[in-house]
Design a protein around this motif. Structure first.
Motif, PDB file in Angstrom:
ATOM      1  N   UNK A  36       8.667  30.671  31.175  1.00 39.13           N
ATOM      2  CA  UNK A  36       9.645  31.291  30.290  1.00 39.13           C
ATOM      3  C   UNK A  36       9.171  31.082  28.858  1.00 39.13           C
ATOM      4  N   UNK A  37       9.133  32.157  28.097  1.00 37.72           N
ATOM      5  CA  UNK A  37       8.454  32.139  26.806  1.00 37.72           C
ATOM      6  C   UNK A  37       9.053  31.165  25.799  1.00 37.72           C
ATOM      7  N   UNK A  38      10.364  30.987  25.827  1.00 39.66           N
ATOM      8  CA  UNK A  38      10.997  30.213  24.760  1.00 39.66           C
ATOM      9  C   UNK A  38      11.999  29.214  25.318  1.00 39.66           C
ATOM     10  N   UNK A  39      11.815  27.952  24.945  1.00 36.22           N
ATOM     11  CA  UNK A  39      12.755  26.890  25.314  1.00 36.22           C
ATOM     12  C   UNK A  39      12.974  26.029  24.061  1.00 36.22           C
ATOM     13  N   UNK A  40      12.169  24.986  23.884  1.00 38.40           N
ATOM     14  CA  UNK A  40      12.267  24.202  22.668  1.00 38.40           C
ATOM     15  C   UNK A  40      12.022  25.030  21.416  1.00 38.40           C
ATOM     16  N   UNK A  41      11.238  26.087  21.559  1.00 36.61           N
ATOM     17  CA  UNK A  41      10.978  26.972  20.425  1.00 36.61           C
ATOM     18  C   UNK A  41      12.273  27.599  19.895  1.00 36.61           C
ATOM     19  N   UNK A  42      13.249  27.802  20.794  1.00 35.16           N
ATOM     20  CA  UNK A  42      14.530  28.373  20.356  1.00 35.16           C
ATOM     21  C   UNK A  42      15.241  27.437  19.387  1.00 35.16           C
ATOM     22  N   UNK A  43      15.225  26.149  19.700  1.00 32.94           N
ATOM     23  CA  UNK A  43      15.872  25.192  18.809  1.00 32.94           C
ATOM     24  C   UNK A  43      15.096  25.082  17.492  1.00 32.94           C
ATOM     25  N   UNK A  44      13.772  25.150  17.548  1.00 35.82           N
ATOM     26  CA  UNK A  44      12.975  25.143  16.324  1.00 35.82           C
ATOM     27  C   UNK A  44      13.337  26.346  15.449  1.00 35.82           C
ATOM     28  N   UNK A  45      13.450  27.517  16.077  1.00 33.57           N
ATOM     29  CA  UNK A  45      13.812  28.743  15.354  1.00 33.57           C
ATOM     30  C   UNK A  45      15.202  28.607  14.741  1.00 33.57           C
ATOM     31  N   UNK A  46      16.155  28.102  15.526  1.00 33.44           N
ATOM     32  CA  UNK A  46      17.521  27.972  15.042  1.00 33.44           C
ATOM     33  C   UNK A  46      17.583  26.995  13.869  1.00 33.44           C
ATOM     34  N   UNK A  47      16.922  25.866  14.013  1.00 34.48           N
ATOM     35  CA  UNK A  47      16.945  24.868  12.937  1.00 34.48           C
ATOM     36  C   UNK A  47      16.342  25.440  11.663  1.00 34.48           C
ATOM     37  N   UNK A  48      15.207  26.133  11.764  1.00 33.09           N
ATOM     38  CA  UNK A  48      14.533  26.668  10.582  1.00 33.09           C
ATOM     39  C   UNK A  48      15.399  27.703   9.868  1.00 33.09           C
ATOM     40  N   UNK A  49      16.143  28.500  10.627  1.00 29.24           N
ATOM     41  CA  UNK A  49      16.885  29.590  10.025  1.00 29.24           C
ATOM     42  C   UNK A  49      18.319  29.274   9.654  1.00 29.24           C
ATOM     43  N   UNK A  50      18.928  28.289  10.338  1.00 28.26           N
ATOM     44  CA  UNK A  50      20.353  28.046  10.158  1.00 28.26           C
ATOM     45  C   UNK A  50      20.682  26.699   9.505  1.00 28.26           C
ATOM     46  N   UNK A  51      19.876  25.687   9.788  1.00 32.18           N
ATOM     47  CA  UNK A  51      20.196  24.368   9.228  1.00 32.18           C
ATOM     48  C   UNK A  51      18.933  23.516   9.119  1.00 32.18           C
ATOM     49  N   UNK A  52      17.986  23.919   8.266  1.00 33.99           N
ATOM     50  CA  UNK A  52      16.733  23.158   8.165  1.00 33.99           C
ATOM     51  C   UNK A  52      16.925  21.768   7.579  1.00 33.99           C
ATOM     52  N   UNK A  53      18.068  21.540   6.917  1.00 33.23           N
ATOM     53  CA  UNK A  53      18.313  20.227   6.318  1.00 33.23           C
ATOM     54  C   UNK A  53      18.674  19.177   7.360  1.00 33.23           C
ATOM     55  N   UNK A  54      18.988  19.588   8.584  1.00 29.97           N
ATOM     56  CA  UNK A  54      19.344  18.656   9.646  1.00 29.97           C
ATOM     57  C   UNK A  54      18.133  18.342  10.516  1.00 29.97           C
ATOM     58  N   UNK A  55      17.998  17.103  10.924  1.00 27.72           N
ATOM     59  CA  UNK A  55      16.950  16.719  11.871  1.00 27.72           C
ATOM     60  C   UNK A  55      17.334  17.218  13.260  1.00 27.72           C
ATOM     61  N   UNK A  56      16.386  17.152  14.185  1.00 27.46           N
ATOM     62  CA  UNK A  56      16.704  17.551  15.555  1.00 27.46           C
ATOM     63  C   UNK A  56      17.771  16.628  16.154  1.00 27.46           C
TER      64      UNK A  56
END
Length: 240
Positions: A42-62
């Motif tokens: 499946x193409x996207x798993x952890x990458x989805x959370x990376x994408x979400x963090x970068x676009x929606x809340x980059x100031x928060x850590x994982x």
């Protein structure tokens, strides 16, 4: 095994060579003569959370994203995330598919969206798990979990709840590939037998499904494949 890394897959030993071209699953050569492994992706798993963090809340850590997601209830207050951000391979082969948030309302907050990302990846894995079990002819339970996403205990529990399977998280899941390479060398040199491998891979925690969440996730999963089926024409028109 389930891998929750940048991408995701489900694998197990299988006794013979075969291929499911519709769902993009295949038996590939394994370790040793006559040994095969189930392969899919499946193409996207952890990458989805990376994408979400970068676009929606980059100031928060994982870790902070995980804590935020934990404040939303199972089911993310009805929000469903489809993780096909760059298309999909298994159990549907569609490079034109795209992701999205569904059933968003004015009351939806960032915690709901964050949890929906984690749950959407798990729902996608449940979809693949059904195809993998059909391919192998048996139920996979428990599932051993590896990959960087497995470091998030909330994500492990969500996967257990969504898939209704016990999840055995392998110790130090981020370096599972390195451990596998070492064990492969040991097998090739005759220092380790196949029967010994299982005992040489430690598990640091077991996550069991919470029956209180069964109905919620079954209801949401009932809609999940339909979201793809109803939108695949749009994906083709917009991205073809």
């Amino acid at each position: 095994h389930v891998s929750l890394g940048t991408t995701a897959w489900v694998s197990c030993p299988v006794p013979a060579k075969k291929t499911d071209v519709i769902r993009q699953l295949a038996a590939v050569p394994g370790l040793g003569d006559g040994q095969y492994l189930l392969a899919n992706n499946q193409d996207n798993a952890g990458r989805c959370l990376e994408w979400f963090r970068a676009g929606f809340a980059p100031e928060l850590s994982f870790g902070e994203h995980e804590a935020l997601a934990a404040t939303a209830p199972p089911g993310a207050n009805g929000v469903v995330f489809t993780p096909w951000l760059s298309g999909e391979r298994s159990p549907v082969d569609d490079r034109l598919a795209r992701g999205g948030f569904h059933n968003v309302s004015l009351s939806t907050d960032r915690a709901d969206l964050t949890r929906a990302v984690l749950e959407g990846v798990a729902l996608n894995l449940r979809w693949l798990l059904a195809a993998a079990e059909r391919f192998a002819g048996r139920r996979f339970d428990p599932l051993r979990m590896i990959g960087g996403g497995a470091q998030m205990e909330l994500w492990c529990q969500i996967l257990a709840d969504v898939c209704d399977r016990s999840i055995e998280r392998v110790s130090e899941p981020l370096i599972a590939g390195l451990r596998g390479a070492g064990l492969s060398v040991g097998l090739a040199l005759g220092h380790v037998t196949h029967a010994e491998v299982h005992g040489l891979v430690p598990v640091d925690r077991v996550f069991t499904p919470d029956p209180r969440h069964r109905a919620t996730y079954d209801r949401i999963f009932g809609e999940f494949p339909r979201l793809y089926a109803r939108n695949k024409g749009m994906f083709a028109r917009l991205n073809g």
